[in-house]
Design an enzyme around this catalytic site. Structure first.
Site, PDB file in Angstrom:
ATOM      1  N   CYS A 236      37.473  36.170  43.119  1.00 12.60           N
ATOM      2  CA  CYS A 236      37.385  37.275  42.965  1.00 12.60           C
ATOM      3  C   CYS A 236      37.597  38.841  43.054  1.00 12.60           C
ATOM      4  O   CYS A 236      36.774  39.173  43.476  1.00 12.60           O
ATOM      5  CB  CYS A 236      36.091  37.123  41.323  1.00 12.60           C
ATOM      6  SG  CYS A 236      36.949  38.847  40.041  1.00 12.60           S
ATOM      7  N   CYS A 258      36.804  34.295  36.780  1.00 18.88           N
ATOM      8  CA  CYS A 258      35.902  34.365  38.280  1.00 18.88           C
ATOM      9  C   CYS A 258      34.559  33.791  36.500  1.00 18.88           C
ATOM     10  O   CYS A 258      34.883  34.281  35.851  1.00 18.88           O
ATOM     11  CB  CYS A 258      35.927  36.040  37.985  1.00 18.88           C
ATOM     12  SG  CYS A 258      34.649  36.026  38.523  1.00 18.88           S
ATOM     13  N   CYS A 261      32.647  38.228  35.768  1.00 21.42           N
ATOM     14  CA  CYS A 261      33.113  38.820  34.899  1.00 21.42           C
ATOM     15  C   CYS A 261      34.575  38.423  34.273  1.00 21.42           C
ATOM     16  O   CYS A 261      35.036  39.342  32.993  1.00 21.42           O
ATOM     17  CB  CYS A 261      34.086  40.137  36.257  1.00 21.42           C
ATOM     18  SG  CYS A 261      35.305  40.032  36.454  1.00 21.42           S
ATOM     19  N   ASP A 390      48.878  33.712  68.405  1.00 16.79           N
ATOM     20  CA  ASP A 390      48.000  32.718  68.141  1.00 16.79           C
ATOM     21  C   ASP A 390      48.259  31.318  67.905  1.00 16.79           C
ATOM     22  O   ASP A 390      49.158  31.027  67.378  1.00 16.79           O
ATOM     23  CB  ASP A 390      46.681  33.462  67.841  1.00 16.79           C
ATOM     24  CG  ASP A 390      45.365  32.626  67.846  1.00 16.79           C
ATOM     25  OD1 ASP A 390      45.402  31.627  68.595  1.00 16.79           O
ATOM     26  OD2 ASP A 390      44.732  33.338  66.624  1.00 16.79           O
TER      27      ASP A 390
END
Lengths: 483, 242
Positions: A236, A258, A261, A390
């Protein structure tokens, strides 16, 4: 510095700097010469060099040229799907009868956009464009921030934000923060068109002062129980808490809330309510825009391209394109070069599939796994700047699903790919660093009438196409761009 | 024979695909007929730490690292520290390595506590400073280790004798003293991604052997055919310019 209203350009016509006009002319002339030399020397498509030259001499040229596009510009950004989304949108707008300027070659830095515009520019800086002309511009996550300093587009499409080439772009959170602060500088005339299913992308719309429209997927048949391990932004943005997913589609895309909240996936203006995947043949979609539903066959494969179709549809709907044009444009689009490109050679066939980060590569592997049977796969891994130096990311890709495939590893880091495949439990991997040799080996050891699936990072994909172009199997991408 | 691998924060600290280290240890055990169980250790209390033979943690984004550090210090820290004091074999990479030290001071000067297993601290030199990015080659016990580093923080050892390896090419802990990583008992910290273990199978086997000795008293590890790994190792050396 204040931004002028509408599709404005900052300060380029300031009479206190008469020098800027001269600079512009010099920039345009030198850029055109550079482009001509670049093509003659076969150094490439001339897709970046003219822009690079012009940008050095006249840093505000991009804004100056874009300010001349009558119907303004649409910027398309995000980690995956930029090129395809822009191509889909271009075809929709063309089907709707509009004239579109578009950086089709995937050269998505400001220099690439500039090079495209310069091809339509007279020496004195006048843009040759139809009175209804509109620009559809793909820009990478860093380049869009630069471009927004010079031009305010009518809409910005954000497809998704995934972890990608960390040595080049940095963390996903950092990229989101960069976009958020660039968007905060815009006046309310620009619309943000955001992927509601991507929590990080959706959160970009929260504090924005202008119009925000969301798109998302609502097909419970495609939902998985949990997000994949390669997912990034499943936290979140307000609470340090993992989001709860009622439906996970791919990567961290899905229907989320979430638990602390209550922040959740925003309401969608444009939705896909049904997806039927037909492997490499494409996808059937049921699309829902306000007050209208339509069905369309997409010829770009995979669930990830259903999202690209959603993004393009949202931008077209915002421009009030007709539903028939949207359907026609979506259906007319074939994969952008190297994204899922099909060739036939002799009695054999091949698909060339770009892979560049874990979430995108897993989507491509899902397509392969759905093919079934004994697969023949060539995996090309490179580590040049455009691939990311990478190569660690391959360890987050679920190559395990290629069990029983005949495998060849190619490219500058073929050995790294071979190790990854070995630890995925796969056996008998041939390693040939040279891409032409790797292709020949993979093709020659494959029975006639079979299909070779080639997974390649960006420069590996370009080099594979160069080999094919030399053999007359494909045209180079800059030639296609002019076609 | 069986080994239990604890994968610490597989979702929070998953940024640089250090999952390759887990895959590598798992497969190299299986290929030798050693049973393996991999346990995902997410935030929350940790029971049965004594059952762990190998502990792995990777690098995460700043925000995720903050979440991980809170859990590591406040919840799991005491148990894990005891287990490591008791000889638990652990490999911590990048962000995980930083959290195994005393503290991490971020670019704004805020200090994040670590679990104080490795005798080191890390400081970020501030916004606008160069990150340490690139191919890296080090020397560990006379052998080369190859990988890729990408970190903003600079790590300083409280005694350079605690270094895991010496930098041949690249930045290492801080780009100043040529040290790379840290070691205490069977706990190893390093900045090398790549993933590290698949391209450095000798180091992977070193960890497996230590874990086997501790749990089962085994003193020998049957060799594997590492030709593919060796060629990737050689290629990485070449590309890094060594």
């Amino acid at each position: 510095m204040p931004v002028s209203a509408g599709n404005g350009t900052r300060g380029v016509d300031d009479p206190r700097i008469p020098f800027s006009r001269l600079r512009r002319i010099v920039a345009i002339l030198l850029a055109k010469i550079a482009g001509a030399f670049s093509r003659r020397l076969q150094q490439g498509g001339g897709t970046a060099l003219p822009g690079l030259v012009a940008e050095h001499i006249s840093p505000d040229l991009l804004g100056f040229l874009l300010s001349q596009v009558p119907a303004g510009a649409i910027f398309v950004t995000g980690t995956n799907g930029k090129t395809t989304t822009a191509a889909l949108l271009r075809n929709i707008l063309a089907a709707d009868g509009r004239t579109v300027l578009h950086n089709a070659t995937g050269s998505n830095l400001t220099r690439g956009v500039l090079s495209m515009l310069l091809a339509h520019t007279a020496w004195h800086g006048g843009l040759r464009v139809a009175p209804d002309g509109i620009a559809v511009l793909e820009l990478d996550e860093a380049a869009i921030v630069q471009a927004l300093r010079q031009h305010q587009p009518s809409s910005i499409v954000v497809t998704n934000l995934f972890r990608d080439q960390l040595d080049r772009y940095g963390e996903v959170q950092t990229i989101a923060a960069g976009l958020r602060s660039a968007f905060a500088q815009l006046d309310a005339s620009t619309a943000l068109l955001l992927n509601a299913d991507d929590p990080l992308v959706a959160s970009l719309g929260e504090a924005y002062g202008g119009p925000v429209r969301y798109f998302g997927l609502d097909d419970p048949n495609l939902a998985r129980d949990d997000i994949e391990l390669a997912a990034d932004s499943h936290y979140c943005p307000h609470e340090a808490t993992p989001l709860r997913y009622a439906a996970a589609y791919y990567g961290h895309l899905g229907e989320y809330v979430c638990p602390v909240c209550g922040w959740q996936r925003p309401e969608r203006d444009v939705r896909v309510t049904k997806v039927v995947l037909h492997g490499f043949a494409g996808v059937d979609l049921t699309v829902s825009v306000p007050r209208e539903n339509f069905r369309v066959r997409l010829r770009v494969p995979g669930l990830y391209n259903a999202y690209n179709a959603l993004a393009a549809t949202t931008a077209a709907w915002r421009l009030e394109a007709a539903a028939e044009a949207i359907a026609a444009g979506l259906n007319a689009t074939i994969p952008a070069f190297g994204r899922a490109e099909f060739i036939e050679f002799g009695e054999r066939k091949a698909w060339l599939l770009l892979i560049k980060n874990p979430v995108g590569a897993n989507q491509v592997l899902r397509l392969l796994a759905a093919e079934g049977g004994s697969l023949h796969v060539l995996a090309i891994l490179q580590d040049r700047a455009a691939d990311g130096h990478d190569v660690s990311w391959i360890w987050d890709v679920d190559f395990e699903c290629l069990a029983s495939a005949a495998l060849t590893a190619g490219g500058r880091r073929a050995e790294d790919m071979a190790v990854r495949l070995k630890y995925a439990g796969l056996e008998d991997i041939t390693v040939l660093r040279d891409i032409a040799n790797a292709f020949d080996h993979a093709a020659e050891t494959m029975p006639a009438h079979k299909t070779l699936f080639i997974l390649a990072t960006y420069t590996g994909m370009l080099e594979m196409r160069r080999v094919w172009a030399e053999r007359g199997l494909v045209r180079q991408f800059w030639e296609e761009d002019l076609a | 024979m069986k080994l239990v691998i604890g994968h610490l924060y597989p979702r929070l600290m998953n940024m640089y695909a250090d999952r390759g280290n887990v895959i590598c240890l798992e497969q190299r055990c299986r290929w030798r007929g050693i049973d393996v169980e991999v346990r995902s250790l997410s935030p929350g209390p940790l029971h049965n730490a004594a059952e762990l033979d190998l502990l792995l943690v990777g690098g995460g984004q700043d925000r995720e690292q903050l979440l991980a550090s809170r859990d590591l210090v406040e919840t799991k820290g005491p148990v894990l520290r005891d287990a490591m004091r008791d000889g638990l074999v652990a490999l911590a990479v990048c962000g995980g390595y930083q959290l195994f030290g005393e503290y991490y001071r971020d670019h704004t000067g805020v200090e994040l506590r670590g679990i104080e297993v490795l005798p080191a601290h890390t400081a970020h030199p501030g916004e606008g400073t160069q990150r340490c990015i690139g191919n890296i080659v080090t020397t560990w016990k006379g052998r080369k280790l190859v990988g890729f580093e990408n970190h903003g923080g600079r790590t300083y050892l409280h005694d350079t004798a605690a270094a895991l390896a010496t930098v041949e090419n690249g930045f290492g802990n801080n780009g100043e003293d040529r040290t790379e990583g840290a070691q205490w008992r069977n706990v190893y910290g390093t900045y090398l991604h790549g993933s590290l273990l698949p391209k450095n199978p000798a180091f992977a086997d070193h960890l497996i052997l230590q874990a086997l000795q501790r749990r089962h008293g085994a003193a020998l590890l049957p060799p594997l055919d590492d030709a593919v790994e060796a060629s990737a190792h050689e290629r990485a050396l070449k590309i890094a310019g060594r």
